[in-house]
Design an enzyme around this catalytic site. Structure first.
Site, PDB file in Angstrom:
ATOM      1  N   TYR A  61      34.662  37.612   6.097  1.00 24.88           N
ATOM      2  CA  TYR A  61      34.350  36.691   5.005  1.00 24.88           C
ATOM      3  C   TYR A  61      34.088  37.493   3.736  1.00 24.88           C
ATOM      4  O   TYR A  61      33.922  38.708   3.764  1.00 24.88           O
ATOM      5  CB  TYR A  61      33.114  35.841   5.331  1.00 24.88           C
ATOM      6  CG  TYR A  61      31.828  36.563   5.009  1.00 24.88           C
ATOM      7  CD1 TYR A  61      31.147  36.310   3.812  1.00 24.88           C
ATOM      8  CD2 TYR A  61      31.311  37.537   5.858  1.00 24.88           C
ATOM      9  CE1 TYR A  61      29.988  37.003   3.498  1.00 24.88           C
ATOM     10  CE2 TYR A  61      30.161  38.219   5.550  1.00 24.88           C
ATOM     11  CZ  TYR A  61      29.503  37.955   4.364  1.00 24.88           C
ATOM     12  OH  TYR A  61      28.363  38.643   4.055  1.00 24.88           O
TER      13      TYR A  61
ATOM     14  N   LYS B 173      32.097  36.596  -0.362  1.00 23.96           N
ATOM     15  CA  LYS B 173      31.607  35.666  -1.372  1.00 23.96           C
ATOM     16  C   LYS B 173      32.053  36.198  -2.723  1.00 23.96           C
ATOM     17  O   LYS B 173      32.002  37.406  -2.965  1.00 23.96           O
ATOM     18  CB  LYS B 173      30.083  35.547  -1.340  1.00 23.96           C
ATOM     19  CG  LYS B 173      29.567  34.755  -0.164  1.00 23.96           C
ATOM     20  CD  LYS B 173      28.063  34.564  -0.233  1.00 23.96           C
ATOM     21  CE  LYS B 173      27.560  33.804   0.979  1.00 23.96           C
ATOM     22  NZ  LYS B 173      26.083  33.692   0.950  1.00 23.96           N
ATOM     23  N   GLU B 174      32.513  35.280  -3.558  1.00 24.08           N
ATOM     24  CA  GLU B 174      32.926  35.664  -4.905  1.00 24.08           C
ATOM     25  C   GLU B 174      32.261  34.739  -5.909  1.00 24.08           C
ATOM     26  O   GLU B 174      31.942  33.595  -5.594  1.00 24.08           O
ATOM     27  CB  GLU B 174      34.439  35.616  -5.061  1.00 24.08           C
ATOM     28  CG  GLU B 174      35.052  34.242  -4.914  1.00 24.08           C
ATOM     29  CD  GLU B 174      36.563  34.244  -5.093  1.00 24.08           C
ATOM     30  OE1 GLU B 174      37.057  33.309  -5.743  1.00 24.08           O
ATOM     31  OE2 GLU B 174      37.235  35.147  -4.588  1.00 24.08           O
TER      32      GLU B 174
ATOM     33  N   LYS C  32      41.171  32.874 -15.385  1.00 23.23           N
ATOM     34  CA  LYS C  32      40.053  32.696 -14.457  1.00 23.23           C
ATOM     35  C   LYS C  32      39.866  34.017 -13.721  1.00 23.23           C
ATOM     36  O   LYS C  32      40.817  34.596 -13.210  1.00 23.23           O
ATOM     37  CB  LYS C  32      40.350  31.590 -13.460  1.00 23.23           C
ATOM     38  CG  LYS C  32      39.212  31.339 -12.485  1.00 23.23           C
ATOM     39  CD  LYS C  32      39.553  30.176 -11.604  1.00 23.23           C
ATOM     40  CE  LYS C  32      38.456  29.838 -10.650  1.00 23.23           C
ATOM     41  NZ  LYS C  32      38.835  28.687  -9.836  1.00 23.23           N
TER      42      LYS C  32
END
Length: 162
Positions: free
Chosen positions: A68, A70-71, A83
């Site tokens: 996994y 997280k960003e 973006k």
């Protein structure tokens, strides 16, 4: 050591239509619907799709062994159609990258076509140079292709002339 990778995907869909999908949370929804086998699942941890939004991406089993990441969205520029997000936990951070950023830049070619420029910027300790080869735009390229085909089909069906 710093590095940069980039890839352009040409699409026969207006930039404004592409940006509407890439700018907020719509892209994550499409990943969950169409692309789980390659990218995995996307979950919103916090935020509404603007700067400061945090996503958790859970990867399918793969060669890098990443489970996994997280960003956090650090830039969402509607005027420039850019973006940018940065990995803050897991993923490439776990294998040794100090900084790992993704950027999508939607470029208008003309009123009917656009380019999705995907790029990765990274920083890694010079002692870990061999790990730098794991940096890639391949998942972004595949994502752009799948989402691009979806948007093209949607655009064509909504703009049929009688």
């Amino acid at each position: 050591m710093k590095g940069h990778l980039s890839h352009d995907y040409h699409l026969e869909v207006p930039a404004s239509v592409v940006w509407d999908t890439y700018r907020g949370l719509e892209l994550g929804k499409l990943v969950n619907q169409m692309f789980q086998d390659v990218v995995g699942t996307v979950e919103v941890v916090q935020g509404d799709g603007g700067v400061g939004t945090i996503l958790k991406i859970t990867f399918p089993p793969g060669p890098l062994g990443l489970s996994y990441m997280k960003e956090i969205f650090i830039q969402a520029d509607d005027e420039q159609r850019v973006k940018e997000s940065e990995v803050i936990e897991g993923g490439f951070k776990d294998v040794g990258f100090d900084v790992y950023r993704y950027r999508f830049y939607i470029i208008e070619k003309n009123g009917e076509s656009s380019i999705i420029r995907s790029s990765v910027e990274y920083e890694i300790d010079d002692k870990l140079q061999e790990i730098a080869s794991q940096a890639t735009t391949k998942q972004m390229e595949a994502l752009n292709e799948v989402v691009g085909k979806y948007l093209k089909q949607k655009w064509d069906s909504s703009n049929k002339k009688p």
